[in-house]
Design an enzyme around this catalytic site. Sequence first.
Site, mmCIF file in Angstrom:
data_model
loop_
_atom_site.group_PDB
_atom_site.id
_atom_site.type_symbol
_atom_site.label_atom_id
_atom_site.label_comp_id
_atom_site.label_asym_id
_atom_site.label_seq_id
_atom_site.Cartn_x
_atom_site.Cartn_y
_atom_site.Cartn_z
ATOM 1 N N CYS A 63 1.028 -1.055 -0.171
ATOM 2 C CA CYS A 63 0.230 -0.147 -0.292
ATOM 3 C C CYS A 63 0.914 1.457 -0.066
ATOM 4 O O CYS A 63 2.227 1.111 0.565
ATOM 5 C CB CYS A 63 -0.883 -0.095 1.174
ATOM 6 S SG CYS A 63 -2.400 1.459 1.270
ATOM 7 N N GLY A 64 0.833 1.990 -1.172
ATOM 8 C CA GLY A 64 1.605 3.214 -1.611
ATOM 9 C C GLY A 64 1.554 4.241 -0.090
ATOM 10 O O GLY A 64 2.088 5.259 0.703
ATOM 11 N N HIS A 65 0.254 4.577 -0.284
ATOM 12 C CA HIS A 65 0.137 5.640 0.988
ATOM 13 C C HIS A 65 -0.093 5.241 2.217
ATOM 14 O O HIS A 65 0.145 5.934 3.322
ATOM 15 C CB HIS A 65 -1.908 6.111 0.665
ATOM 16 C CG HIS A 65 -2.724 4.831 1.644
ATOM 17 N ND1 HIS A 65 -3.574 4.020 0.937
ATOM 18 C CD2 HIS A 65 -3.099 5.959 2.925
ATOM 19 C CE1 HIS A 65 -4.376 3.653 2.135
ATOM 20 N NE2 HIS A 65 -4.295 4.595 3.669
ATOM 21 N N HIS B 232 -8.842 -3.300 -8.650
ATOM 22 C CA HIS B 232 -8.934 -1.943 -7.434
ATOM 23 C C HIS B 232 -8.459 -1.251 -9.693
ATOM 24 O O HIS B 232 -8.313 -2.465 -10.287
ATOM 25 C CB HIS B 232 -6.918 -1.509 -7.486
ATOM 26 C CG HIS B 232 -6.792 -1.678 -6.227
ATOM 27 N ND1 HIS B 232 -6.658 -2.829 -5.479
ATOM 28 C CD2 HIS B 232 -7.245 -0.760 -5.176
ATOM 29 C CE1 HIS B 232 -5.856 -2.266 -4.234
ATOM 30 N NE2 HIS B 232 -6.468 -1.668 -3.694
ATOM 31 N N CYS C 21 -3.161 6.915 -4.496
ATOM 32 C CA CYS C 21 -3.106 5.677 -4.303
ATOM 33 C C CYS C 21 -1.405 5.155 -5.232
ATOM 34 O O CYS C 21 -1.064 4.987 -5.646
ATOM 35 C CB CYS C 21 -4.163 4.970 -5.456
ATOM 36 S SG CYS C 21 -4.347 3.353 -5.143
HETATM 37 O O1 PYC Z 1 -1.904 3.721 -1.718
HETATM 38 O O2 PYC Z 1 -1.161 1.996 -2.837
HETATM 39 C C1 PYC Z 1 -2.244 2.947 -2.320
HETATM 40 C C2 PYC Z 1 -3.575 2.174 -2.235
HETATM 41 C C3 PYC Z 1 -4.355 1.298 -1.990
HETATM 42 C C4 PYC Z 1 -5.238 0.930 -1.350
HETATM 43 C C5 PYC Z 1 -5.329 2.137 -1.039
HETATM 44 N N1 PYC Z 1 -4.323 2.393 -0.900
#
Ligand code: PYC
Length: 314
Positions: free
Chosen positions: A89-91, A203, A233
Amino acid sequence: MSMRIRVIDSHTAGEPTRVIVAGAPDLGNGPMTERLERFRSEFDHIRSAVVNEPRGNDAIVGALLCEPFDRSCQAGVIYFNNVGFLKMCGHGTIGLATTLRHMGRIAGGTCRIDTVAGPVEARLNANGSVTIRNVASYRKAAGVAVAVPGAGTVHGDVAWGGNWFFLVSDHGQELAFERLEELTDYAWRIRQAVNVEHPEVDHIELFGRAAAAGAHSRNFVLCPGKAYDRSPCGTGTSAKMACLYADGKLRAGEVWRQESIVGSVFDGLVEVEDGKIYPHITGFAHVNAEADLILDERDPFCYGIQPSCAQATT
Ligand code: PYC
């Protein structure tokens, strides 16, 4: 029986992350993939208790902080959401690095974080932002045509950025915050249709014209449990940049500014090493709560409101 789980909450570009810092179930010392499977098979009720209502909400991504398996890393993490688990998960990694700084566990420079998708680097920048160097990202299939019931045919790319995405630009939808319900319904129909041939995709990412000055594109990202991503994301922007690079539309080191549906922005670029594409994503996170979650089994919703609760009452 009652237990306490200590959490620190933050948001990254609007998208929440809840890091479990104490009181987590013991998942052993094995590889991160094994620990995720143990979390899923033995402690799924803890996942639901931490992120689902009434303590949480559909948008929260949980992050179980643990010891790394890969000894080159300073921390390990397993990400989860309202319906299951995420390999990366990046965030969440930007939020986790900001949380580790808040806890005094890291002060500056770069740390390595062991995720289920592989090690990810997080650099604390002087202005308070965090830059992650994600796992290698790539496009699996380009221009895939998908017939969406009631919405015609769309074309998109299937790509990996730490999670699997279907990226669509020819949707004809206006990507406006006021249209969240319509966008959610539309993207969910694409998700069901694309899963017939590509079951790995969980996604959906729609792209349109940016509103923020300097941004290259705006997105709407629908997550596996039907929540939309408030941030641009991190893994989705990684998948996008892998596709742009494959199309010759983004060169190594060139900045790509991705705006979210709420107007927040991540700065991205790709580094290419040994023919592999490593996306870098920069964003800001803010710690906004520290709490002890109390799990008291006398509470009928101790483990969160989830489909099994509704079945139990019918
Ligand atoms: O930032 O990769 C992300 C992410 C995945 C699902 C919610 N945020």
